[in-house]
Design a protein around this motif. Structure first.
Motif, PDB file in Angstrom:
ATOM      1  N   SER A   1     -61.938 -51.709  -4.507  1.00 47.91           N
ATOM      2  CA  SER A   1     -62.986 -51.853  -5.375  1.00 47.91           C
ATOM      3  C   SER A   1     -64.282 -51.458  -4.197  1.00 47.91           C
ATOM      4  O   SER A   1     -64.699 -50.382  -5.419  1.00 47.91           O
ATOM      5  CB  SER A   1     -63.764 -53.650  -5.235  1.00 47.91           C
ATOM      6  N   VAL A   2     -64.420 -51.471  -3.452  1.00 46.52           N
ATOM      7  CA  VAL A   2     -65.234 -50.556  -2.572  1.00 46.52           C
ATOM      8  C   VAL A   2     -65.480 -49.304  -3.096  1.00 46.52           C
ATOM      9  O   VAL A   2     -65.829 -48.370  -3.459  1.00 46.52           O
ATOM     10  CB  VAL A   2     -65.348 -50.850  -1.137  1.00 46.52           C
ATOM     11  N   ALA A   3     -63.897 -48.684  -2.682  1.00 47.42           N
ATOM     12  CA  ALA A   3     -63.762 -47.014  -3.404  1.00 47.42           C
ATOM     13  C   ALA A   3     -63.541 -46.830  -4.094  1.00 47.42           C
ATOM     14  O   ALA A   3     -64.923 -46.045  -4.998  1.00 47.42           O
ATOM     15  CB  ALA A   3     -62.622 -47.203  -3.027  1.00 47.42           C
ATOM     16  N   ARG A   4     -64.078 -48.036  -4.985  1.00 46.04           N
ATOM     17  CA  ARG A   4     -64.157 -47.621  -7.007  1.00 46.04           C
ATOM     18  C   ARG A   4     -65.813 -47.187  -6.805  1.00 46.04           C
ATOM     19  O   ARG A   4     -66.459 -46.490  -7.798  1.00 46.04           O
ATOM     20  CB  ARG A   4     -63.882 -48.644  -7.867  1.00 46.04           C
ATOM     21  N   SER A   5     -66.311 -48.262  -6.426  1.00 48.81           N
ATOM     22  CA  SER A   5     -67.523 -48.738  -6.813  1.00 48.81           C
ATOM     23  C   SER A   5     -68.387 -47.866  -6.158  1.00 48.81           C
ATOM     24  O   SER A   5     -69.466 -46.611  -6.752  1.00 48.81           O
ATOM     25  CB  SER A   5     -68.211 -49.924  -6.206  1.00 48.81           C
ATOM     26  N   LEU A   6     -67.939 -46.681  -4.966  1.00 47.56           N
ATOM     27  CA  LEU A   6     -69.374 -46.210  -4.012  1.00 47.56           C
ATOM     28  C   LEU A   6     -69.079 -44.908  -4.609  1.00 47.56           C
ATOM     29  O   LEU A   6     -68.930 -43.702  -4.055  1.00 47.56           O
ATOM     30  CB  LEU A   6     -69.291 -46.470  -3.022  1.00 47.56           C
ATOM     31  N   GLN A   7     -67.437 -44.693  -5.521  1.00 45.52           N
ATOM     32  CA  GLN A   7     -67.249 -43.187  -5.471  1.00 45.52           C
ATOM     33  C   GLN A   7     -66.380 -42.769  -4.541  1.00 45.52           C
ATOM     34  O   GLN A   7     -67.062 -41.447  -3.826  1.00 45.52           O
ATOM     35  CB  GLN A   7     -67.738 -42.541  -6.454  1.00 45.52           C
ATOM     36  N   MET A   8     -65.892 -43.154  -3.494  1.00 46.28           N
ATOM     37  CA  MET A   8     -65.303 -42.652  -2.322  1.00 46.28           C
ATOM     38  C   MET A   8     -63.730 -42.600  -1.700  1.00 46.28           C
ATOM     39  O   MET A   8     -62.541 -44.179  -1.556  1.00 46.28           O
ATOM     40  CB  MET A   8     -65.978 -43.440  -1.329  1.00 46.28           C
ATOM     41  N   PRO A   9     -62.869 -42.172  -3.116  1.00 48.52           N
ATOM     42  CA  PRO A   9     -61.085 -42.443  -3.243  1.00 48.52           C
ATOM     43  C   PRO A   9     -60.326 -42.503  -2.125  1.00 48.52           C
ATOM     44  O   PRO A   9     -59.793 -43.192  -1.465  1.00 48.52           O
ATOM     45  CB  PRO A   9     -60.882 -41.484  -4.400  1.00 48.52           C
ATOM     46  N   GLU A  10     -61.238 -42.366  -1.050  1.00 55.65           N
ATOM     47  CA  GLU A  10     -61.031 -41.424   0.606  1.00 55.65           C
ATOM     48  C   GLU A  10     -60.486 -43.013   1.458  1.00 55.65           C
ATOM     49  O   GLU A  10     -59.924 -42.844   2.496  1.00 55.65           O
ATOM     50  CB  GLU A  10     -61.592 -40.134   0.500  1.00 55.65           C
ATOM     51  N   PHE A  11     -61.940 -43.307   0.802  1.00 56.49           N
ATOM     52  CA  PHE A  11     -61.923 -45.239   2.055  1.00 56.49           C
ATOM     53  C   PHE A  11     -60.433 -45.552   1.841  1.00 56.49           C
ATOM     54  O   PHE A  11     -60.403 -46.029   2.818  1.00 56.49           O
ATOM     55  CB  PHE A  11     -62.680 -45.308   1.252  1.00 56.49           C
ATOM     56  N   THR A  12     -59.879 -45.237   0.846  1.00 62.52           N
ATOM     57  CA  THR A  12     -58.385 -46.443   1.051  1.00 62.52           C
ATOM     58  C   THR A  12     -57.822 -45.930   1.238  1.00 62.52           C
ATOM     59  O   THR A  12     -57.014 -46.672   2.466  1.00 62.52           O
ATOM     60  CB  THR A  12     -58.029 -46.781  -0.624  1.00 62.52           C
ATOM     61  N   LYS A  13     -57.469 -44.917   2.339  1.00 63.40           N
ATOM     62  CA  LYS A  13     -56.921 -43.916   2.599  1.00 63.40           C
ATOM     63  C   LYS A  13     -56.287 -44.503   4.518  1.00 63.40           C
ATOM     64  O   LYS A  13     -55.616 -44.103   5.215  1.00 63.40           O
ATOM     65  CB  LYS A  13     -56.522 -42.894   3.019  1.00 63.40           C
ATOM     66  N   LEU A  14     -57.861 -44.818   4.744  1.00 70.16           N
ATOM     67  CA  LEU A  14     -57.438 -45.317   5.940  1.00 70.16           C
ATOM     68  C   LEU A  14     -57.072 -46.948   6.292  1.00 70.16           C
ATOM     69  O   LEU A  14     -57.033 -46.972   7.886  1.00 70.16           O
ATOM     70  CB  LEU A  14     -59.649 -45.404   6.485  1.00 70.16           C
ATOM     71  N   PHE A  15     -56.380 -47.119   5.267  1.00 73.45           N
ATOM     72  CA  PHE A  15     -56.597 -48.524   5.560  1.00 73.45           C
ATOM     73  C   PHE A  15     -54.885 -48.609   4.914  1.00 73.45           C
ATOM     74  O   PHE A  15     -54.213 -50.175   4.812  1.00 73.45           O
ATOM     75  CB  PHE A  15     -57.176 -49.273   4.615  1.00 73.45           C
TER      76      PHE A  15
END
Length: 362
Positions: free
Chosen positions: A197-211
């Motif tokens: 959800s955070v990745a979508r809201s902030l338009q940061m798709p790379e964020f999910t790759k950290l997890f």
């Protein structure tokens, strides 16, 4: 499906997506307590990426630094509470079998298992007992020759398998393990969908790759015994309140259960305020400083504490951290993070914080 346009954050919301609840959630009425406006997201909506969820979470994390998730199927907090109370009431000699190595050198487990608190008023600030559970039940043996560096060894160590109580009550042993394995997965799922959800809201798709992995995620069953004497250092520098858990900001992603126990307070507009309890079927979700830096501090990392109570208090904390090799040195917009002044990957960071494992502030 018929669509209704909502002029908010540029989203399009299906007309059937609980529009009245959405409006109330995003534009709350004035209430006596500011945290009455903190949204509660139904678990099923979080799991199905319902379109109202992202803006609701985003605004809650911007304003308050936390939100609630509720309505988890087949989850009952009372069952967890009864089991953790039974464990902590076991004779100490029985719990010694699952103590971490720091407390019982005869055991091999360094991180997972029982951490007995020290009721020493002179040396112990935050007297609490913890049973620590991780994501691994087994670990593949590795030849010592394959561990060529300190980080290689740590990468192996953080995959330490869980230890579980073995008592003369087989039914308790079985239920304890099954319930808390299930509870771990529920909290891990909430954490992962929050990341998306955070990745979508902030338009940061790379964020999910950290997890993509979470080798050192942890769930702590906590017991804070009633304490008559207190260390003088447990008085708040902020307002003089007597504390049970010192004022702090977490580091990673937290999914918290407080049951029906009051005491948790969050700093909001320069005042610590009581946080409503999670009750029978809800969880509090918040982030810590490490994650805040990675998302360029677009979300609030709430400072919080637990005030002293006149009863034995229980809670469960789950922490979802990035994968071992995740780059934490740069934010999603390539800015140097505070951690990045010293560390490149999460594994390096966690190495320096393992000494604080019993405080669960990573």
């Amino acid at each position: 499906m018929k669509l209704t346009l909502i002029l908010l954050l540029g989203i399009v919301v299906p007309s059937t997506a609980y529009l009245p609840s959405l409006i109330e959630m995003l534009f709350p009425k004035e209430t006596a307590h500011p945290f009455d406006a903190v949204p509660t997201i139904p678990y099923k909506d979080l799991m199905t990426d319902n379109l109202y969820v992202d803006p609701a979470i985003y605004l809650a994390m911007k304003e308050f630094g936390f939100f609630y998730v509720s309505g988890v199927p087949n989850y009952n907090a009372s069952v967890e509470l009864d089991l953790l109370k039974k464990f902590f009431s076991l004779p100490e000699e029985m719990k010694e079998n699952v103590e971490i190595r720091r407390h019982n050198p005869a055991n091999k487990n360094a991180y997972r298992g029982y951490c007995p608190g020290l009721d020493d008023i002179e040396t112990t600030l935050q007297y609490k007992n913890i049973f620590n559970i991780g994501p691994h039940e087994t670990r593949i043996p590795v030849d010592d020759k394959e561990m060529g560096s300190v980080l290689d060894k740590l990468r192996y160590d953080v995959q330490e398998p869980n230890v579980w109580p073995e008592t003369d009550d087989c039914e308790f042993d079985k239920e304890f393990k099954e319930i808390f394995q299930a509870g771990f997965e529920i909290r891990r799922t909430i954490g992962r969908f929050f990341v998306e959800s955070v990745a979508r809201s902030l338009q940061m798709p790379e964020f999910t790759k950290l997890f993509q992995k979470d080798e050192f995620s942890a769930m702590g069953l906590r017991r804070y015994p009633e304490r008559v004497l207190v260390n003088e250092n447990m008085y708040s520098d902020f307002d003089g309140a007597l504390l049970r858990e010192l004022e702090h900001i977490d580091s990673t992603i937290t999914v918290l259960t407080t049951f029906n126990n009051p005491g948790l307070e969050v700093l909001y507009k320069n005042q610590y305020r009581d946080v409503p309890v999670t009750g029978e079927n809800s969880f509090i979700v918040n982030i810590g400083k490490l994650i805040g830096d990675i998302v360029d501090n677009e979300l609030l990392s709430a400072k919080h504490r637990v005030v002293e109570t006149d009863f034995t208090r229980h809670s469960i904390t789950y922490f979802l951290g990035p994968q071992f090799d995740a780059d934490i040195s740069r934010s999603m917009t390539n800015k140097l993070t505070e951690a990045g002044h010293k560390y490149q990957i999460f594994g390096e960071w966690i190495k320096d914080y393992l000494g604080a494992i019993e405080l669960f502030y990573y």
